[in-house]
Design a protein around this motif. Structure first.
Motif, short mmCIF file in Angstrom:
data_model
loop_
_atom_site.label_atom_id
_atom_site.label_comp_id
_atom_site.label_asym_id
_atom_site.label_seq_id
_atom_site.Cartn_x
_atom_site.Cartn_y
_atom_site.Cartn_z
N SER A 50 2.87 -19.62 -1.24
CA SER A 50 2.08 -18.59 -0.57
C SER A 50 2.69 -17.20 -0.77
N LEU A 51 4.01 -17.09 -0.65
CA LEU A 51 4.66 -15.79 -0.86
C LEU A 51 4.58 -15.39 -2.34
N GLU A 52 4.76 -16.34 -3.23
CA GLU A 52 4.62 -16.03 -4.66
C GLU A 52 3.22 -15.48 -4.94
N ASP A 53 2.20 -16.14 -4.39
CA ASP A 53 0.82 -15.69 -4.57
C ASP A 53 0.63 -14.28 -3.99
N GLN A 54 1.26 -14.00 -2.85
CA GLN A 54 1.15 -12.68 -2.23
C GLN A 54 1.78 -11.61 -3.11
N ILE A 55 2.91 -11.91 -3.71
CA ILE A 55 3.57 -10.95 -4.60
C ILE A 55 2.65 -10.61 -5.77
N ILE A 56 2.05 -11.63 -6.37
CA ILE A 56 1.12 -11.40 -7.48
C ILE A 56 -0.06 -10.56 -7.02
N LYS A 57 -0.63 -10.90 -5.87
CA LYS A 57 -1.76 -10.14 -5.32
C LYS A 57 -1.37 -8.68 -5.08
N ASP A 58 -0.19 -8.47 -4.51
CA ASP A 58 0.28 -7.10 -4.24
C ASP A 58 0.47 -6.33 -5.54
N LEU A 59 1.02 -6.97 -6.57
CA LEU A 59 1.23 -6.29 -7.85
C LEU A 59 -0.09 -5.96 -8.53
N GLN A 60 -1.12 -6.75 -8.27
CA GLN A 60 -2.44 -6.52 -8.88
C GLN A 60 -3.30 -5.55 -8.08
N ASP A 61 -2.89 -5.19 -6.88
CA ASP A 61 -3.66 -4.32 -6.00
C ASP A 61 -3.85 -2.94 -6.64
N ALA A 62 -5.08 -2.58 -6.93
CA ALA A 62 -5.37 -1.30 -7.58
C ALA A 62 -5.29 -0.12 -6.62
N GLU A 63 -5.34 -0.39 -5.31
CA GLU A 63 -5.32 0.69 -4.33
C GLU A 63 -3.93 1.34 -4.25
N ILE A 64 -2.90 0.52 -4.32
CA ILE A 64 -1.52 1.03 -4.34
C ILE A 64 -0.98 0.76 -5.74
N LYS A 65 -0.80 1.81 -6.50
CA LYS A 65 -0.32 1.67 -7.88
C LYS A 65 1.16 1.35 -7.88
N ARG A 66 1.47 0.09 -8.05
CA ARG A 66 2.87 -0.33 -8.11
C ARG A 66 3.31 -0.40 -9.56
N GLN A 67 4.53 0.05 -9.82
CA GLN A 67 5.06 0.00 -11.18
C GLN A 67 5.58 -1.38 -11.52
N GLY A 68 6.05 -2.13 -10.50
CA GLY A 68 6.57 -3.45 -10.83
C GLY A 68 7.25 -4.14 -9.67
#
Length: 154
Positions: A50-68
């Motif tokens: 579940s946490l792994e899936d959340q990390i992937i979801k957060d990295l894919q979130d277009a609203e907050i541009k995360r570098q990595g």
């Protein structure tokens, strides 16, 4: 693998806005370490799918541009952490376009075992070396002491 903290938005541990995971387990136990609570391999909470899936979801979130993604600890390359870390970094590279991965380890790059080396091709920036209190310098970017080396692979 266990972890202590996950920050879905972090601007301190690497360049840009990032997701940061602090894992459990460190054999180095450097004097002066600011993260002593992460040393025990069984400390913290279990790292779940579940946490792994959340990390992937957060990295894919277009609203907050995360570098990595930043991986710290403890030590992500603790032998007991490597299988889970390898699975995570492979998934990030496969599912998260153009996201970089930073990893901090007390091990030196040239001393990594074959298993630990298997993670390196997926890492963009590796900060290696034990924290040495006598070489500590608060002016250093992304490392605590001057003996630690920032390796940029990509």
């Amino acid at each position: 693998m266990n972890y202590h903290r996950y920050y879905p938005v972090d601007v301190v541990n690497g360049e840009g806005t990032r997701c940061t995971l602090f894992v459990a387990g460190c054999v180095h136990q450097c004097p002066g370490c600011y993260n002593k609570s992460t040393w025990g391999i069984n400390s913290g909470k279990p790292f779940t799918q579940s946490l792994e899936d959340q990390i992937i979801k957060d990295l894919q979130d277009a609203e907050i541009k995360r570098q990595g993604l930043s991986l710290s600890g403890g030590d992500p390359l603790h032998p007991k952490n490597v299988p889970t870390i390898l699975k995570l970094v492979k998934r990030v590279k496969a599912e998260c376009d153009n996201k970089d991965i930073w990893l901090w380890t007390g091990y030196k790059l040239n001393e990594l075992t074959d298993e630990q080396q298997s993670v390196v091709p997926y890492i963009d920036v590796l900060i290696d070396g034990k924290f040495v209190q006598d070489l500590a310098d608060p002016k250093l970017l992304w490392r605590g002491s001057s003996n630690q080396i920032i390796h940029r692979f990509k």
